[in-house]
Design an enzyme around this catalytic site. Structure first.
Site, PDB file in Angstrom:
ATOM      1  N   ARG A   1      11.916  -6.297   6.302  1.00  0.00           N
ATOM      2  CA  ARG A   1      11.826  -4.844   6.038  1.00  0.00           C
ATOM      3  C   ARG A   1      12.599  -4.038   7.087  1.00  0.00           C
ATOM      4  NH1 ARG A   1       6.108  -1.818   5.652  1.00  0.00           N
ATOM      5  NH2 ARG A   1       5.851  -2.751   7.718  1.00  0.00           N
TER       6      ARG A   1
ATOM      7  N   ARG B   1     -10.585   0.100   7.639  1.00  0.00           N
ATOM      8  CA  ARG B   1     -10.066  -1.234   7.945  1.00  0.00           C
ATOM      9  C   ARG B   1     -11.115  -2.109   8.604  1.00  0.00           C
ATOM     10  NH1 ARG B   1      -4.195   0.194   8.236  1.00  0.00           N
ATOM     11  NH2 ARG B   1      -3.089  -1.764   8.440  1.00  0.00           N
TER      12      ARG B   1
ATOM     13  N   ARG C   1      10.633  -1.830  12.147  1.00  0.00           N
ATOM     14  CA  ARG C   1       9.445  -1.310  12.819  1.00  0.00           C
ATOM     15  C   ARG C   1       9.087  -2.199  14.004  1.00  0.00           C
ATOM     16  NH1 ARG C   1       4.758   0.185   8.472  1.00  0.00           N
ATOM     17  NH2 ARG C   1       3.504  -1.078   9.892  1.00  0.00           N
TER      18      ARG C   1
ATOM     19  N   ARG D   1      -1.123  -9.425  12.709  1.00  0.00           N
ATOM     20  CA  ARG D   1      -1.671  -8.366  11.835  1.00  0.00           C
ATOM     21  C   ARG D   1      -2.362  -8.984  10.619  1.00  0.00           C
ATOM     22  NH1 ARG D   1       3.773  -5.518  10.862  1.00  0.00           N
ATOM     23  NH2 ARG D   1       2.694  -4.245   9.321  1.00  0.00           N
TER      24      ARG D   1
ATOM     25  N   LYS E   1       0.845  -1.215   0.000  1.00  0.00           N
ATOM     26  CA  LYS E   1       0.000   0.000   0.000  1.00  0.00           C
ATOM     27  C   LYS E   1       0.874   1.257   0.000  1.00  0.00           C
ATOM     28  CE  LYS E   1      -2.159  -1.159   3.814  1.00  0.00           C
ATOM     29  NZ  LYS E   1      -1.465  -2.431   4.105  1.00  0.00           N
TER      30      LYS E   1
HETATM   31  P1  AP5 Z   1       4.772  -1.525   1.925  1.00  0.00           P
HETATM   32  O1  AP5 Z   1       4.563  -0.750   0.688  1.00  0.00           O
HETATM   33  O2  AP5 Z   1       5.362  -0.832   3.126  1.00  0.00           O
HETATM   34  O3  AP5 Z   1       3.429  -2.303   2.328  1.00  0.00           O
HETATM   35  P2  AP5 Z   1       2.220  -1.821   3.200  1.00  0.00           P
HETATM   36  O4  AP5 Z   1       1.030  -2.558   2.679  1.00  0.00           O
HETATM   37  O5  AP5 Z   1       2.162  -0.327   3.240  1.00  0.00           O
HETATM   38  O6  AP5 Z   1       2.693  -2.433   4.589  1.00  0.00           O
HETATM   39  P3  AP5 Z   1       2.511  -1.906   6.050  1.00  0.00           P
HETATM   40  O7  AP5 Z   1       3.248  -2.891   6.932  1.00  0.00           O
HETATM   41  O8  AP5 Z   1       2.906  -0.488   6.195  1.00  0.00           O
HETATM   42  O9  AP5 Z   1       0.967  -2.088   6.204  1.00  0.00           O
HETATM   43  P4  AP5 Z   1       0.109  -2.188   7.471  1.00  0.00           P
HETATM   44  O10 AP5 Z   1      -1.260  -2.138   6.913  1.00  0.00           O
HETATM   45  O11 AP5 Z   1       0.416  -3.336   8.362  1.00  0.00           O
HETATM   46  O12 AP5 Z   1       0.625  -0.954   8.318  1.00  0.00           O
HETATM   47  P5  AP5 Z   1       0.035   0.460   8.653  1.00  0.00           P
HETATM   48  O13 AP5 Z   1       1.191   1.348   8.799  1.00  0.00           O
HETATM   49  O14 AP5 Z   1      -1.069   0.851   7.753  1.00  0.00           O
HETATM   50  O15 AP5 Z   1       5.662  -2.781   1.542  1.00  0.00           O
HETATM   51  C1  AP5 Z   1       6.099  -3.702   2.523  1.00  0.00           C
HETATM   52  C2  AP5 Z   1       7.502  -4.216   2.151  1.00  0.00           C
HETATM   53  O16 AP5 Z   1       7.416  -4.959   0.942  1.00  0.00           O
HETATM   54  C3  AP5 Z   1       8.505  -3.081   1.889  1.00  0.00           C
HETATM   55  O17 AP5 Z   1       9.774  -3.468   2.356  1.00  0.00           O
HETATM   56  C4  AP5 Z   1       8.496  -2.931   0.367  1.00  0.00           C
HETATM   57  O18 AP5 Z   1       9.720  -2.444  -0.142  1.00  0.00           O
HETATM   58  C5  AP5 Z   1       8.219  -4.360  -0.080  1.00  0.00           C
HETATM   59  N1  AP5 Z   1       7.431  -4.411  -1.313  1.00  0.00           N
HETATM   60  C6  AP5 Z   1       6.374  -3.613  -1.647  1.00  0.00           C
HETATM   61  N2  AP5 Z   1       5.886  -3.959  -2.857  1.00  0.00           N
HETATM   62  C7  AP5 Z   1       6.647  -5.017  -3.283  1.00  0.00           C
HETATM   63  C8  AP5 Z   1       6.642  -5.834  -4.448  1.00  0.00           C
HETATM   64  N3  AP5 Z   1       5.754  -5.647  -5.443  1.00  0.00           N
HETATM   65  N4  AP5 Z   1       7.557  -6.815  -4.550  1.00  0.00           N
HETATM   66  C9  AP5 Z   1       8.467  -7.020  -3.542  1.00  0.00           C
HETATM   67  N5  AP5 Z   1       8.550  -6.276  -2.413  1.00  0.00           N
HETATM   68  C10 AP5 Z   1       7.635  -5.292  -2.283  1.00  0.00           C
HETATM   69  O19 AP5 Z   1      -0.655   0.174  10.080  1.00  0.00           O
HETATM   70  C11 AP5 Z   1       0.132  -0.141  11.216  1.00  0.00           C
HETATM   71  C12 AP5 Z   1      -0.766  -0.329  12.431  1.00  0.00           C
HETATM   72  O20 AP5 Z   1      -1.459   0.902  12.700  1.00  0.00           O
HETATM   73  C13 AP5 Z   1      -1.894  -1.378  12.295  1.00  0.00           C
HETATM   74  O21 AP5 Z   1      -1.441  -2.675  12.591  1.00  0.00           O
HETATM   75  C14 AP5 Z   1      -2.905  -0.851  13.318  1.00  0.00           C
HETATM   76  O22 AP5 Z   1      -2.519  -1.176  14.630  1.00  0.00           O
HETATM   77  C15 AP5 Z   1      -2.794   0.662  13.161  1.00  0.00           C
HETATM   78  N6  AP5 Z   1      -3.753   1.192  12.171  1.00  0.00           N
HETATM   79  C16 AP5 Z   1      -3.454   1.810  10.983  1.00  0.00           C
HETATM   80  N7  AP5 Z   1      -4.583   2.167  10.340  1.00  0.00           N
HETATM   81  C17 AP5 Z   1      -5.613   1.774  11.140  1.00  0.00           C
HETATM   82  C18 AP5 Z   1      -7.021   1.833  11.007  1.00  0.00           C
HETATM   83  N8  AP5 Z   1      -7.603   2.377   9.918  1.00  0.00           N
HETATM   84  N9  AP5 Z   1      -7.777   1.323  12.003  1.00  0.00           N
HETATM   85  C19 AP5 Z   1      -7.229   0.784  13.107  1.00  0.00           C
HETATM   86  N10 AP5 Z   1      -5.879   0.679  13.293  1.00  0.00           N
HETATM   87  C20 AP5 Z   1      -5.091   1.172  12.315  1.00  0.00           C
END
Ligand code: AP5
Length: 213
Positions: free
Chosen positions: A125, A86, A158, A169, A13
């Site tokens: 990562r 979410r 992280r 997660r 994402k």
């Molecule tokens: P990346 O692009 O960082 O993936 P991502 O989907 O953004 O992963 P996140 O871990 O950031 O998602 P998340 O949903 O768990 O975290 P968030 O910060 O939203 O890519 C991941 C890795 O893969 C990178 O190293 C990248 O280089 C690699 N990669 C990417 N594309 C690739 C490809 N095509 N091929 C190979 N490698 C690739 O949320 C964190 C926490 O916050 C949640 O757990 C929750 O506690 C809270 N939170 C956030 N939003 C909410 C909400 N709306 N409601 C409640 N709690 C929330």
């Protein structure tokens, strides 16, 4: 253009969001980034959110809904919602918020990636403390151990990228977030994307779908 990016942790994402904001001049609302900033700054929201995030759980809906509503009210151009909604409750609250601010969503993009690939991506990562650049210990290691290639900042894991938390997660995504795919299916703006290809190939696919929709 107003977009929602949905996908499990590690599905790309953040990566695709970066491409999309550049191509279409959009503003990004990443709830994960907003929460991490709040935690780092020790704000009241950050203090509440930290334990949920470190355990791989979702932060309660009412906190998230208020954060996003405030952001939507302060926008000056098209936007990408990365990581919100979410839950079904967040999706319903978003509908109310969009109506209040006179906005609509043009496309909901869902990135599909298998659990095993997600675990590999996230356990390896590493992220720069200063500029947020992403690295991976085997597929994209930094030139100098522990230092960012872009800005020289320290790169770290992280706190929620430990294997046990990653698996929690992913489970939370399957149980609480996946149902929103059906919530949006009837709207005709849903695009299911294979997220296991090279990042630039995925982006080309998304752009083609957005431009022919
Ligand atoms: P990346 O692009 O960082 O993936 P991502 O989907 O953004 O992963 P996140 O871990 O950031 O998602 P998340 O949903 O768990 O975290 P968030 O910060 O939203 O890519 C991941 C890795 O893969 C990178 O190293 C990248 O280089 C690699 N990669 C990417 N594309 C690739 C490809 N095509 N091929 C190979 N490698 C690739 O949320 C964190 C926490 O916050 C949640 O757990 C929750 O506690 C809270 N939170 C956030 N939003 C909410 C909400 N709306 N409601 C409640 N709690 C929330």
């Amino acid at each position: 253009m107003n977009l929602i990016l949905v996908g499990p942790p590690g599905s790309g994402k953040g990566t695709q969001g970066t491409f999309l904001i550049e191509r279409y001049d959009l503003e990004r609302i990443s709830t994960g980034d907003l929460l991490r900033k709040a935690v780092a700054e020790r704000t009241a929201v950050g203090m509440k959110a930290r334990a949920y995030m470190d355990n791989g759980e979702l932060v309660p809906d009412h906190i998230m809904v208020e954060i996003v509503d405030q952001k939507l009210g302060a926008l000056h151009k098209g936007f990408i919602l990365d990581g919100f909604p979410r839950t079904i409750e967040q999706a319903r609250a978003l509908d109310r918020s969009l109506t209040k601010h006179g906005q609509t969503i043009d496309a909901v993009i869902v990135l599909a990636v298998n659990d095993g690939v997600l675990v590999h991506r996230l356990t390896g990562r590493r992220v720069c403390d200063q500029c947020g650049e992403n690295f991976h210990i085997t597929t994209k290691p930094p030139r100098e151990d522990g230092k960012c290639d872009q800005c020289g900042g320290d790169i770290r894991q992280r706190s929620d990228d430990k294997e046990g938390v990653i698996r929690d997660r992913i489970t939370v995504y399957h149980h609480q977030t996946k149902p929103i795919i059906d919530f949006y299916r009837a709207s005709g703006i849903l695009h299911l994307i294979d997220g296991e290809r090279a990042a630039n190939e995925i982006f080309s696919d998304i752009a083609r779908k957005l431009e022919t929709a």
